[in-house]
Design a protein around this motif. Structure first.
Motif, PDB file in Angstrom:
ATOM      1  N   VAL A 140      37.882  30.640  77.037  1.00 53.74           N
ATOM      2  CA  VAL A 140      37.443  31.304  78.266  1.00 53.74           C
ATOM      3  C   VAL A 140      38.650  31.699  79.117  1.00 53.74           C
ATOM      4  CG1 VAL A 140      36.264  30.923  80.466  1.00 53.74           C
ATOM      5  CG2 VAL A 140      35.160  30.248  78.326  1.00 53.74           C
ATOM      6  N   ASP A 141      39.674  30.857  79.147  1.00 56.31           N
ATOM      7  CA  ASP A 141      40.871  31.206  79.914  1.00 56.31           C
ATOM      8  C   ASP A 141      41.555  32.439  79.333  1.00 56.31           C
ATOM      9  OD1 ASP A 141      40.377  29.116  81.577  1.00 56.31           O
ATOM     10  OD2 ASP A 141      42.067  27.868  80.901  1.00 56.31           O
ATOM     11  N   ASP A 142      41.607  32.545  78.012  1.00 54.88           N
ATOM     12  CA  ASP A 142      42.174  33.743  77.387  1.00 54.88           C
ATOM     13  C   ASP A 142      41.379  34.981  77.775  1.00 54.88           C
ATOM     14  OD1 ASP A 142      44.256  32.441  75.885  1.00 54.88           O
ATOM     15  OD2 ASP A 142      42.692  31.715  74.535  1.00 54.88           O
ATOM     16  N   LEU A 143      40.066  34.841  77.779  1.00 53.79           N
ATOM     17  CA  LEU A 143      39.210  35.964  78.178  1.00 53.79           C
ATOM     18  C   LEU A 143      39.468  36.341  79.635  1.00 53.79           C
ATOM     19  CD1 LEU A 143      36.952  38.016  77.971  1.00 53.79           C
ATOM     20  CD2 LEU A 143      35.294  36.144  78.191  1.00 53.79           C
ATOM     21  N   ALA A 144      39.623  35.361  80.502  1.00 51.88           N
ATOM     22  CA  ALA A 144      39.850  35.650  81.920  1.00 51.88           C
ATOM     23  C   ALA A 144      41.122  36.469  82.117  1.00 51.88           C
ATOM     24  CB  ALA A 144      39.929  34.343  82.714  1.00 51.88           C
ATOM     25  N   VAL A 145      42.180  36.120  81.416  1.00 52.98           N
ATOM     26  CA  VAL A 145      43.438  36.851  81.566  1.00 52.98           C
ATOM     27  C   VAL A 145      43.329  38.247  80.953  1.00 52.98           C
ATOM     28  CG1 VAL A 145      45.900  36.841  81.025  1.00 52.98           C
ATOM     29  CG2 VAL A 145      44.760  34.711  81.664  1.00 52.98           C
ATOM     30  N   LEU A 146      42.641  38.358  79.820  1.00 53.50           N
ATOM     31  CA  LEU A 146      42.436  39.677  79.215  1.00 53.50           C
ATOM     32  C   LEU A 146      41.592  40.567  80.127  1.00 53.50           C
ATOM     33  CD1 LEU A 146      42.739  41.615  76.829  1.00 53.50           C
ATOM     34  CD2 LEU A 146      40.733  40.523  75.778  1.00 53.50           C
ATOM     35  N   TYR A 147      40.589  39.980  80.750  1.00 56.41           N
ATOM     36  CA  TYR A 147      39.761  40.693  81.734  1.00 56.41           C
ATOM     37  C   TYR A 147      40.625  41.209  82.881  1.00 56.41           C
ATOM     38  CZ  TYR A 147      36.835  40.295  86.045  1.00 56.41           C
ATOM     39  OH  TYR A 147      36.232  40.467  87.266  1.00 56.41           O
ATOM     40  N   GLY A 191      28.541  33.100  79.029  1.00 50.50           N
ATOM     41  CA  GLY A 191      27.199  33.514  79.414  1.00 50.50           C
ATOM     42  C   GLY A 191      26.276  32.331  79.657  1.00 50.50           C
ATOM     43  N   GLN A 192      26.407  31.309  78.821  1.00 49.61           N
ATOM     44  CA  GLN A 192      25.594  30.097  79.006  1.00 49.61           C
ATOM     45  C   GLN A 192      25.962  29.394  80.310  1.00 49.61           C
ATOM     46  OE1 GLN A 192      26.396  27.907  75.439  1.00 49.61           O
ATOM     47  NE2 GLN A 192      25.188  29.285  74.131  1.00 49.61           N
ATOM     48  N   GLN A 193      27.267  29.335  80.623  1.00 48.80           N
ATOM     49  CA  GLN A 193      27.694  28.732  81.888  1.00 48.80           C
ATOM     50  C   GLN A 193      27.128  29.515  83.070  1.00 48.80           C
ATOM     51  OE1 GLN A 193      31.941  28.174  82.284  1.00 48.80           O
ATOM     52  NE2 GLN A 193      32.180  27.559  80.149  1.00 48.80           N
ATOM     53  N   GLY A 219      34.027  50.908  83.917  1.00 52.62           N
ATOM     54  CA  GLY A 219      33.045  49.833  83.879  1.00 52.62           C
ATOM     55  C   GLY A 219      32.620  49.504  82.459  1.00 52.62           C
ATOM     56  N   SER A 220      32.440  50.545  81.651  1.00 55.27           N
ATOM     57  CA  SER A 220      32.045  50.315  80.254  1.00 55.27           C
ATOM     58  C   SER A 220      33.162  49.638  79.468  1.00 55.27           C
ATOM     59  CB  SER A 220      31.659  51.638  79.587  1.00 55.27           C
ATOM     60  OG  SER A 220      32.750  52.545  79.588  1.00 55.27           O
ATOM     61  N   LEU A 221      34.423  49.917  79.817  1.00 59.80           N
ATOM     62  CA  LEU A 221      35.545  49.266  79.141  1.00 59.80           C
ATOM     63  C   LEU A 221      35.603  47.787  79.484  1.00 59.80           C
ATOM     64  CD1 LEU A 221      38.100  49.168  77.465  1.00 59.80           C
ATOM     65  CD2 LEU A 221      39.367  50.048  79.455  1.00 59.80           C
ATOM     66  N   ILE A 222      35.428  47.452  80.761  1.00 62.22           N
ATOM     67  CA  ILE A 222      35.433  46.037  81.153  1.00 62.22           C
ATOM     68  C   ILE A 222      34.310  45.292  80.437  1.00 62.22           C
ATOM     69  CG2 ILE A 222      35.168  44.436  83.086  1.00 62.22           C
ATOM     70  CD1 ILE A 222      36.400  46.658  84.875  1.00 62.22           C
ATOM     71  N   ASP A 223      33.121  45.895  80.407  1.00 62.61           N
ATOM     72  CA  ASP A 223      32.004  45.268  79.684  1.00 62.61           C
ATOM     73  C   ASP A 223      32.341  45.083  78.206  1.00 62.61           C
ATOM     74  OD1 ASP A 223      30.485  45.154  81.978  1.00 62.61           O
ATOM     75  OD2 ASP A 223      29.250  46.894  81.487  1.00 62.61           O
ATOM     76  N   HIS A 224      32.938  46.111  77.605  1.00 64.48           N
ATOM     77  CA  HIS A 224      33.280  46.065  76.180  1.00 64.48           C
ATOM     78  C   HIS A 224      34.250  44.917  75.893  1.00 64.48           C
ATOM     79  CE1 HIS A 224      34.400  47.531  72.172  1.00 64.48           C
ATOM     80  NE2 HIS A 224      35.662  47.407  72.536  1.00 64.48           N
ATOM     81  N   VAL A 225      35.258  44.790  76.714  1.00 68.85           N
ATOM     82  CA  VAL A 225      36.266  43.737  76.511  1.00 68.85           C
ATOM     83  C   VAL A 225      35.655  42.356  76.722  1.00 68.85           C
ATOM     84  CG1 VAL A 225      38.383  42.747  77.478  1.00 68.85           C
ATOM     85  CG2 VAL A 225      38.246  45.204  77.025  1.00 68.85           C
ATOM     86  N   VAL A 226      34.883  42.211  77.778  1.00 68.31           N
ATOM     87  CA  VAL A 226      34.335  40.893  78.102  1.00 68.31           C
ATOM     88  C   VAL A 226      33.267  40.475  77.096  1.00 68.31           C
ATOM     89  CG1 VAL A 226      32.964  39.609  79.790  1.00 68.31           C
ATOM     90  CG2 VAL A 226      34.886  41.023  80.549  1.00 68.31           C
ATOM     91  N   PHE A 227      32.274  41.327  76.856  1.00 71.55           N
ATOM     92  CA  PHE A 227      31.140  40.920  76.019  1.00 71.55           C
ATOM     93  C   PHE A 227      31.451  40.983  74.526  1.00 71.55           C
ATOM     94  CE2 PHE A 227      29.225  42.013  80.091  1.00 71.55           C
ATOM     95  CZ  PHE A 227      28.490  40.856  80.317  1.00 71.55           C
ATOM     96  N   GLY A 228      32.568  41.631  74.171  1.00 70.77           N
ATOM     97  CA  GLY A 228      32.992  41.618  72.775  1.00 70.77           C
ATOM     98  C   GLY A 228      33.894  40.449  72.426  1.00 70.77           C
ATOM     99  N   HIS A 229      34.245  39.628  73.405  1.00 72.60           N
ATOM    100  CA  HIS A 229      35.164  38.510  73.186  1.00 72.60           C
ATOM    101  C   HIS A 229      34.401  37.308  72.640  1.00 72.60           C
ATOM    102  CE1 HIS A 229      38.157  35.372  74.189  1.00 72.60           C
ATOM    103  NE2 HIS A 229      39.040  36.359  74.192  1.00 72.60           N
TER     104      HIS A 229
END
Length: 560
Positions: free
Chosen positions: A423-430, A357-359, A340-350
């Protein structure tokens, strides 16, 4: 009062919060409370907490759960505690003693995920002592012996002042009852206690190994008769002392004398809350059922629990631990240190996290809901959603590898990044990150099955079970059927089961498990092209580890 009037209270202390849940006699939650707890990070790889802050959090969470249930204190028949396997230091009067380079006494807990003791763990492993075969052959810096050695060597004043060291679950039951009994779960799993051996102290199960503590440089614990780390060790769910003390009953808003069970580690509480679903009453049939089951308890990290009637030695998997989760059975425990901490790290560090977050705020949704929705759109032209990551691969060892490589020095890797940060790049990395975690699960299952298990079903609880992408990728990557519990808060239920056993309403923890836990939704793996895709992804997963070792060799021997 009849048993049907009664409620059972589970208190769960995770990495970021204290939670409490009240359950009725059918295992249904009727009230819940949550309180955040504080952490400090004074240096890289150092994570500390305060036992006083944690206890205050427990009291607040219990009050909220009781209020939410509209319950009376007298309805609570038993209390069970679980917590992370963090190290608590206190003096003879049970006042906090600093474990921090900052020197603050309120920072008296070394959190489970703290990796300050890597050097001490390596030296302990170099001894090759016999007890190490019961921790998968390699002790982890997340266990307590390396942390104790670090304290003795690096904070000698605190080492001298500290007259009691507790695993956090045992500290909580002490704080609740004034009884210093330690749990067979925490001592066996995190302190090298030999629970399967003949007792060396009256009233205890198992024994400490004197030669181990002397060999690693902590012989004074032996000379003191183990007074600092526990002289009485008992099985989980057994009633403690006289139950809740007058002081703790007032603080918790409960009745003095309410039964309190011997504690359990948080992940193991999840195993208790999960694995009892549908177990056959016949011990032989139940053992065969368990050979096919693996409990996955997810959160900041993920733990994997498998039970067997005899000891099963799996390289890189902790254990086998006798009677550390299900009484009378041996536990094998795998883990991934960051999920869980890894997913958070990848997502919120992007770089796209702020925009996303605004969306999410505008749409009153979570970031993860938006990512899952975006993945569904991107996958519309693909034969299956997983194929979006065909050219993007993640190795999830951002906090080392706990199982089955047992190497805390490994690091995370990403292959296939582009000069783009949408955002699409982030989605695939996620998605690739979730898949990497799922392939870590597959690797652990393969290690267990190679030694005699036949795991084909995963019983899951924790934050990831609320995420359909996490569930789908775990089913498809592992090829296992997933089973979710009828009660989603299986860790809290597991703690409450200990309280139910302590109350005397059930004859054993196993009986309480069968009565209070039940299976819910199940998810089957996709098979076909999706399975073949994940077979290829798993080969990449294994190759990335080999490549990392090769890079290290090149840097160590540049002229070779």
């Amino acid at each position: 009062m009849t048993q049907t009037d009664g409620l059972y209270l589970g208190v769960d202390v995770g990495t970021g919060s204290a939670r409490a849940g009240l359950f009725d006699t059918e295992g249904k939650m009727v009230g819940m409370g949550v309180r955040e707890i504080r952490s400090w990070r004074p240096q890289a790889d150092f994570v500390e907490q305060s036992s006083a802050d944690i206890w205050d959090g427990c009291c607040a969470a219990v009050a909220a759960a009781v209020a939410a249930a509209g319950a009376r204190p007298g309805q609570v028949r038993g209390v069970g505690f679980d917590a992370t396997c963090s190290l608590v230091a206190v003096d003879d009067d049970h006042r906090p003693v600093s474990v921090s380079p900052d020197g603050r006494d309120d920072q008296n807990v070394i959190v489970w995920m703290d990796h300050r003791a890597i050097d001490q763990a390596e030296r302990i492993n170099a001894t090759g002592h016999e007890v190490l075969k019961y921790v998968g052959g390699t002790i982890s810096p997340e266990m307590e012996a390396p942390k104790l050695l670090w304290l003795r060597e690096r904070l000698p004043e605190s080492w001298i002042r500290a007259r009691r060291f507790y695993d956090l679950p045992d500290f909580l039951t002490y704080r609740a009852t004034c009884d210093e009994t330690r749990s067979l779960c925490s001592t066996v799993c995190k302190w090298t206690y030999q629970g399967h051996e003949e007792p060396s102290a009256e009233g205890s199960l198992g024994r400490w190994d004197d030669s181990f503590w002397r060999q690693i440089g902590l012989g004074e614990l032996v000379d003191e008769g183990y007074r600092r780390i526990g002289t009485r060790v008992r099985p989980m769910g057994e009633p403690l002392g006289q139950g809740l003390s007058e002081l703790s009953a007032r603080e918790l808003g409960l009745r003095a004398g309410t039964a309190v069970g011997v504690s359990i580690i948080d992940a193991h509480a999840g195993g208790v809350g999960l694995l009892g679903a549908g177990l056959d009453a016949d011990p032989g049939q139940a053992a065969e059922q368990l050979r096919h089951r693996l409990a996955l308890i997810g959160g900041t990290s993920s733990c994997y629990m498998a039970a067997s009637p005899g000891p099963t030695f799996v390289p890189g998997v902790w254990g086998p631990y006798f009677s550390a989760m299900i009484p009378g059975m041996w536990l094998s425990e795998g883990g991934q240190s960051a999920t869980g901490s890894l997913i958070d790290h990848v997502v919120f560090g992007h770089q796209a996290a702020a925009e996303l977050g605004q969306q999410a705020q505008r749409q009153a949704k979570t970031i993860y809901q938006l990512l899952n929705e975006r993945l569904a759109v991107l996958a519309a032209d693909e034969p299956f959603a997983a194929k979006l990551t065909e050219q993007l691969h993640v190795l999830p060892y951002f906090h080392g590898n706990r199982s089955p490589r047992a190497d805390p020095t490994l690091r995370g890797m990403v292959s296939g990044l582009k000069l783009s940060g949408t955002v699409d790049d982030l989605a695939v990395l996620y998605l690739a990150t979730i898949q990497a975690i799922a392939h870590g699960t597959r690797h652990i299952i393969a290690a267990l099955n190679a030694q005699g298990f036949d795991i084909d079903t995963l019983y899951l609880c924790g934050g990831g079970t609320k995420n359909p992408v996490f569930l789908r990728e775990h089913a498809d990557a592992t090829g296992c059927q997933l089973v979710l519990p009828q009660e989603p808060e299986a860790v809290l239920l597991g703690a409450a089961i200990l309280g139910a056993a302590a109350s005397g309403d059930f004859g054993s923890v196993t009986e309480a498990m069968g009565a209070l836990s039940a299976a819910g939704q199940s998810i089957a793996p996709a098979g076909g092209d999706t399975a073949r895709y994940h077979q290829a992804k798993h080969r990449v997963f294994q190759r990335m580890h080999a490549d990392q070792l090769a890079y290290g060799e090149l840097m160590t021997h540049p002229n070779r």
